[in-house]
Motif scaffolding. Structure first.
Motif, short mmCIF file in Angstrom:
data_model
loop_
_atom_site.label_atom_id
_atom_site.label_comp_id
_atom_site.label_asym_id
_atom_site.label_seq_id
_atom_site.Cartn_x
_atom_site.Cartn_y
_atom_site.Cartn_z
N SER A 29 -6.63 50.09 -41.00
CA SER A 29 -7.70 50.96 -40.53
C SER A 29 -9.03 50.59 -41.17
N PHE A 30 -9.01 50.18 -42.43
CA PHE A 30 -10.24 49.71 -43.08
C PHE A 30 -10.75 48.44 -42.41
N VAL A 31 -9.85 47.53 -42.07
CA VAL A 31 -10.25 46.28 -41.41
C VAL A 31 -10.88 46.56 -40.05
N VAL A 32 -10.25 47.41 -39.26
CA VAL A 32 -10.79 47.73 -37.94
C VAL A 32 -12.12 48.46 -38.07
N GLY A 33 -12.22 49.40 -38.99
CA GLY A 33 -13.47 50.13 -39.20
C GLY A 33 -14.61 49.24 -39.66
N SER A 34 -14.33 48.34 -40.57
CA SER A 34 -15.39 47.45 -41.04
C SER A 34 -15.79 46.44 -39.97
N ALA A 35 -14.83 45.98 -39.17
CA ALA A 35 -15.18 45.05 -38.08
C ALA A 35 -16.07 45.74 -37.05
N LEU A 36 -15.73 46.97 -36.70
CA LEU A 36 -16.58 47.70 -35.76
C LEU A 36 -17.95 47.99 -36.36
N SER A 37 -17.99 48.29 -37.64
CA SER A 37 -19.27 48.52 -38.30
C SER A 37 -20.14 47.27 -38.30
N ILE A 38 -19.54 46.13 -38.54
CA ILE A 38 -20.29 44.86 -38.52
C ILE A 38 -20.81 44.58 -37.12
N LEU A 39 -19.99 44.82 -36.10
CA LEU A 39 -20.43 44.56 -34.73
C LEU A 39 -21.58 45.49 -34.32
N VAL A 40 -21.53 46.74 -34.73
CA VAL A 40 -22.63 47.67 -34.43
C VAL A 40 -23.90 47.25 -35.16
N ARG A 41 -23.75 46.86 -36.43
CA ARG A 41 -24.92 46.44 -37.20
C ARG A 41 -25.56 45.21 -36.58
N GLU A 42 -24.76 44.26 -36.13
CA GLU A 42 -25.31 43.05 -35.51
C GLU A 42 -25.95 43.36 -34.14
N ALA A 43 -25.44 44.37 -33.45
CA ALA A 43 -26.04 44.74 -32.17
C ALA A 43 -27.40 45.39 -32.37
N LEU A 44 -27.54 46.16 -33.45
CA LEU A 44 -28.81 46.84 -33.70
C LEU A 44 -29.86 45.93 -34.33
N GLU A 45 -29.44 45.16 -35.32
CA GLU A 45 -30.37 44.26 -36.02
C GLU A 45 -29.70 42.91 -36.22
N PRO A 46 -29.88 41.99 -35.27
CA PRO A 46 -29.24 40.68 -35.40
C PRO A 46 -29.79 39.90 -36.60
N THR A 47 -28.91 39.18 -37.26
CA THR A 47 -29.31 38.33 -38.37
C THR A 47 -29.43 36.90 -37.88
N TYR A 48 -29.80 35.99 -38.76
CA TYR A 48 -29.96 34.60 -38.36
C TYR A 48 -28.61 33.93 -38.10
N GLN A 49 -27.52 34.51 -38.60
CA GLN A 49 -26.17 33.99 -38.36
C GLN A 49 -25.37 34.96 -37.49
N ALA A 50 -26.00 35.48 -36.47
CA ALA A 50 -25.37 36.53 -35.66
C ALA A 50 -24.09 36.04 -34.99
N ARG A 51 -24.09 34.83 -34.48
CA ARG A 51 -22.92 34.33 -33.76
C ARG A 51 -21.71 34.21 -34.69
N VAL A 52 -21.91 33.64 -35.86
CA VAL A 52 -20.81 33.47 -36.82
C VAL A 52 -20.29 34.84 -37.28
N THR A 53 -21.19 35.75 -37.54
CA THR A 53 -20.81 37.08 -37.99
C THR A 53 -20.03 37.82 -36.91
#
Length: 73
Positions: A27-51
């Motif tokens: 559940s921690f893995v799924v939650g953190s993966a979804l959190s990372i995907l939301v964060r990248e959707a809101l504010e993309p970083t320079y390594q957005a594709r890899v992330t």
């Protein structure tokens, strides 16, 4: 969150009869993966594709683990 997931995975390997550790780690893995995907959707970083690829892989592994735990119960 990922660090806690790693600790729970280590605990589930040390105590293989204790399913709650594995479920909590997944559940921690799924939650953190979804959190990372939301964060990248809101504010993309320079390594957005890899992330995003890493987050999607974590999500797939976490969901597969849930299915495996449910199936073997």
């Amino acid at each position: 969150m990922l660090f806690l997931a790693m600790l729970m995975l280590v605990a589930s390997m040390a105590f293989p009869t204790e399913k709650p550790y594995m479920i909590l780690a997944l559940s921690f893995v799924v939650g953190s993966a979804l959190s990372i995907l939301v964060r990248e959707a809101l504010e993309p970083t320079y390594q957005a594709r890899v992330t995003k690829i890493n987050a999607i892989l974590m999500l797939i592994i976490g969901l597969y683990g849930f299915i495996d735990v449910i199936h073997n119960t």
